[in-house]
Design a protein around this motif. Structure first.
Motif, mmCIF file in Angstrom:
data_model
loop_
_atom_site.group_PDB
_atom_site.id
_atom_site.type_symbol
_atom_site.label_atom_id
_atom_site.label_comp_id
_atom_site.label_asym_id
_atom_site.label_seq_id
_atom_site.Cartn_x
_atom_site.Cartn_y
_atom_site.Cartn_z
ATOM 1 N N UNK A 9 0.543 -4.317 10.790
ATOM 2 C CA UNK A 9 1.864 -4.493 10.206
ATOM 3 C C UNK A 9 2.561 -3.146 10.103
ATOM 4 N N UNK A 10 3.897 -3.192 10.096
ATOM 5 C CA UNK A 10 4.707 -2.014 9.782
ATOM 6 C C UNK A 10 5.301 -2.132 8.375
ATOM 7 N N UNK A 11 5.068 -3.261 7.729
ATOM 8 C CA UNK A 11 5.722 -3.588 6.464
ATOM 9 C C UNK A 11 4.794 -3.243 5.303
ATOM 10 N N UNK B 7 4.526 -11.734 11.918
ATOM 11 C CA UNK B 7 5.720 -12.213 11.239
ATOM 12 C C UNK B 7 6.944 -11.357 11.533
ATOM 13 N N UNK B 8 6.812 -10.423 12.445
ATOM 14 C CA UNK B 8 7.893 -9.476 12.702
ATOM 15 C C UNK B 8 9.173 -10.110 13.213
ATOM 16 N N UNK B 9 9.081 -11.228 13.946
ATOM 17 C CA UNK B 9 10.265 -11.853 14.538
ATOM 18 C C UNK B 9 10.893 -12.920 13.654
ATOM 19 N N UNK B 10 10.348 -13.114 12.464
ATOM 20 C CA UNK B 10 10.805 -14.215 11.618
ATOM 21 C C UNK B 10 11.840 -13.757 10.605
ATOM 22 N N UNK B 11 12.700 -14.679 10.200
ATOM 23 C CA UNK B 11 13.641 -14.381 9.125
ATOM 24 C C UNK B 11 12.887 -14.220 7.818
#
Length: 268
Positions: free
Chosen positions: A198-200, A168-172
């Motif tokens: 993930x980094x989140x 999901x890194x490239x998503x708004x």
């Protein structure tokens, strides 16, 4: 959570031969994942998260140790282990529909007719909100939409294990939140086992049964594992005010930015 052991990583090591010499990426990785469990891998850049995911996918072979899935050694890629990469990895000459259909046909083509395969494909695209873009080619859609096609492709195969590398890194933010919720729903429905990079920190706490925190590389290993004992289904708005949610978030941040910050500065 189902307690049956499904994935085992036993003393895995990964060493790469580079022009500058041998690079020790992973050291003594030991991890078990239960069937139906959702595990996230988190850590600073260069800590080997994606390397470990590639080992689980069978895209690379460990220098030492063993990796086992469903009682069999992982010795190569398999449709039972669907992968969503950091980039979309789509075939540029095919439409969104055909990129997903290619995977569906490979997995289900021997036992389903064309109409059933097309229905599976359409359902997968609908799941990520791309029905209207089915006939478009990758160059005609945004980067976030391309990534959603990649997610649809992996989900369309109904894999026993879903391996996701920052999908999901490239998503708004709104699309990201929607797909996180959809992923939770899909996993609850299918019972898939998920390992996700993930980094989140918030994403890790929201989605996970366990958060695997990696130490800084080189020779990275598992530094700490947090068990996330939040009931499912999870409501992101309610969790924002949940003291237990905040405690897990604090635990991960403490590891990443206090315990791992010191060796990172020393190495510099």
């Amino acid at each position: 959570m189902v307690a049956k052991k499904f994935i085992e990583v036993l003393g895995a090591e990964m060493v790469f031969d580079t022009r500058k010499g041998r690079f020790h990426a992973l050291r003594n990785i030991n991890l078990t994942v239960a069937q139906g469990e959702f595990v996230t891998l988190i850590g600073h850049s260069g800590c080997g998260k994606s390397t470990l995911l590639n080992l689980l996918a069978g895209l690379t072979r460990a220098t030492a140790g063993a990796l086992i899935c469903a009682g069999r050694e992982i010795d190569g890629p398999s449709p039972e282990r669907g992968v969503v990469f950091q980039n979309h990895s789509l075939l540029p000459w095919l439409s969104c529909f055909d990129n997903v259909y290619l995977a569906v046909e490979r997995v289900f083509g021997a036992r389903e007719d064309r109409d059933q395969l097309r229905e599976r494909t359409a359902n997968a695209l609908a799941m990520v909100g791309l029905t209207a873009a089915a006939g478009k080619r990758p160059y005609e859609i945004s980067g976030g939409m391309k990534q959603r096609v990649g997610i649809a492709r992996a989900l369309s195969m109904e894999p026993k294990v879903l391996l996701m590398d920052e999908p999901f890194g490239a998503l708004d933010a709104l699309t990201r939140a929607h797909l996180q919720d959809e992923l939770l729903r899909i996993v609850a429905q299918t019972g898939s086992t998920v390992v996700m990079v993930t980094h989140d920190v918030d994403e890790a706490v929201l989605l996970s049964d366990r958060i695997v925190m990696m130490t800084n590389g080189p020779a990275a290993t598992i530094g700490e594992i947090a068990e996330v004992r939040l009931p499912r289904p999870r409501d992101r708005v309610a969790l924002a005010h949940d003291p237990l949610y905040m405690e897990y978030r604090k635990q991960v941040l403490e590891f990443l930015y206090h315990r791992q910050a010191v060796p990172a500065k020393a190495a510099a």
